[in-house]
Design an enzyme around this catalytic site. Structure first.
Site, PDB file in Angstrom:
ATOM      1  CG  HIS A   1      24.796   9.231  13.183  1.00  0.00           C
ATOM      2  ND1 HIS A   1      25.400  10.061  12.263  1.00  0.00           N
ATOM      3  CD2 HIS A   1      25.527   9.351  14.312  1.00  0.00           C
ATOM      4  CE1 HIS A   1      26.445  10.652  12.812  1.00  0.00           C
ATOM      5  NE2 HIS A   1      26.548  10.234  14.059  1.00  0.00           N
TER       6      HIS A   1
ATOM      7  CD  GLU B   1      20.950  10.539   9.714  1.00  0.00           C
ATOM      8  OE1 GLU B   1      21.137  10.180  10.896  1.00  0.00           O
ATOM      9  OE2 GLU B   1      21.478  11.547   9.225  1.00  0.00           O
TER      10      GLU B   1
ATOM     11  CB  CYS C   1      27.382  12.735   8.866  1.00  0.00           C
ATOM     12  SG  CYS C   1      27.277  10.960   9.246  1.00  0.00           S
TER      13      CYS C   1
ATOM     14  CB  CYS D   1      23.910   9.067   7.541  1.00  0.00           C
ATOM     15  SG  CYS D   1      24.067   8.711   9.304  1.00  0.00           S
TER      16      CYS D   1
END
Lengths: 147, 147
Positions: free
Chosen positions: B56, B58, B86, B89
């Protein structure tokens, strides 16, 4: 014939990974990922060495297993990890749709159960496998670090 | 004198990262990490390209920022991300002790607020910055993917 590939068998290998972390001065957590009784990924905590909070044993194993399989989903795989996963790792396991998670010691402060992190509905969990060995290793680490 | 370094200023740069993800066929999420008005990390979602659920925007930004700073903690830093983080993260951000999180669009299904993921007590959160731009990009992505 006795099946040698028990959860204890694989957790012993995860404990060996945790010992490797210990020797590097890392909080001793080890993990591996298995499919059809074959180890496809191993990892141990490297957050200090890499200066990276994301370098948990599980995260590295998830990345390595997906790399081995050539796809990001880990259906059919089992993760063995010596300590209960945290929110981050449980969140990654959620996305991976892994079939089974087997962990050793419970993390009463920051484990995903206490934190309420959601796993994928298809994931089953077994806890407490070689839990004493895993928590003894953790205790020994923190005693030595205090010296 | 007007301060040019507003949250919108940095979120526009995160949106540029999201557009780069879009062009690669990835769910368009972009992130950056800023300290003292200086961008020290950028990232965009690469889960498809890397076959890795952990890739991801992040997560990549957290790793890159820690690498830049030479330490794993992100105190004093702000994360800008186009979509609400999410569980995974948010869990990583918890460990990083990041000072601020600024996000654009809300993820009503899998965002950390709905999921109840715990952030570090020292972390403050601002939401809704350029949220329309971020959600329009997401909508356009899913419309095009259905074609």
């Amino acid at each position: 014939m006795i099946n040698p590939f028990t959860d204890e068998y694989f957790m012993k290998k995860a404990l060996q990974e945790a010992e490797m972390a210990f020797e590097k001065g890392e909080i001793p957590v080890g993990a591996l990922i298995v499919i059809d009784n074959k180890v496809i990924a191993r990892g141990h905590n490297l957050t200090e060495l890499l200066h990276d909070v994301t370098a948990h044993a599980e995260m590295q194993s998830i990345t390595a297993a997906a790399n081995y399989l050539g796809g990001k989903y880990l259906m059919g795989c089992t993760l063995y990890v010596t300590l209960e996963p945290c929110q981050m790792c449980a969140g990654a396991l959620y996305w991976s749709q892994i079939s089974r998670i087997v962990y050793g010691a419970t993390d009463e402060n920051r484990g995903f159960v206490k934190m309420g992190t959601q796993l994928h509905p298809k994931t089953t969990v077994v806890k407490g496998v070689l839990a004493n060995e895993a928590s003894e290793l953790m205790k020994r680490f923190f005693v030595e670090r205090r010296k």
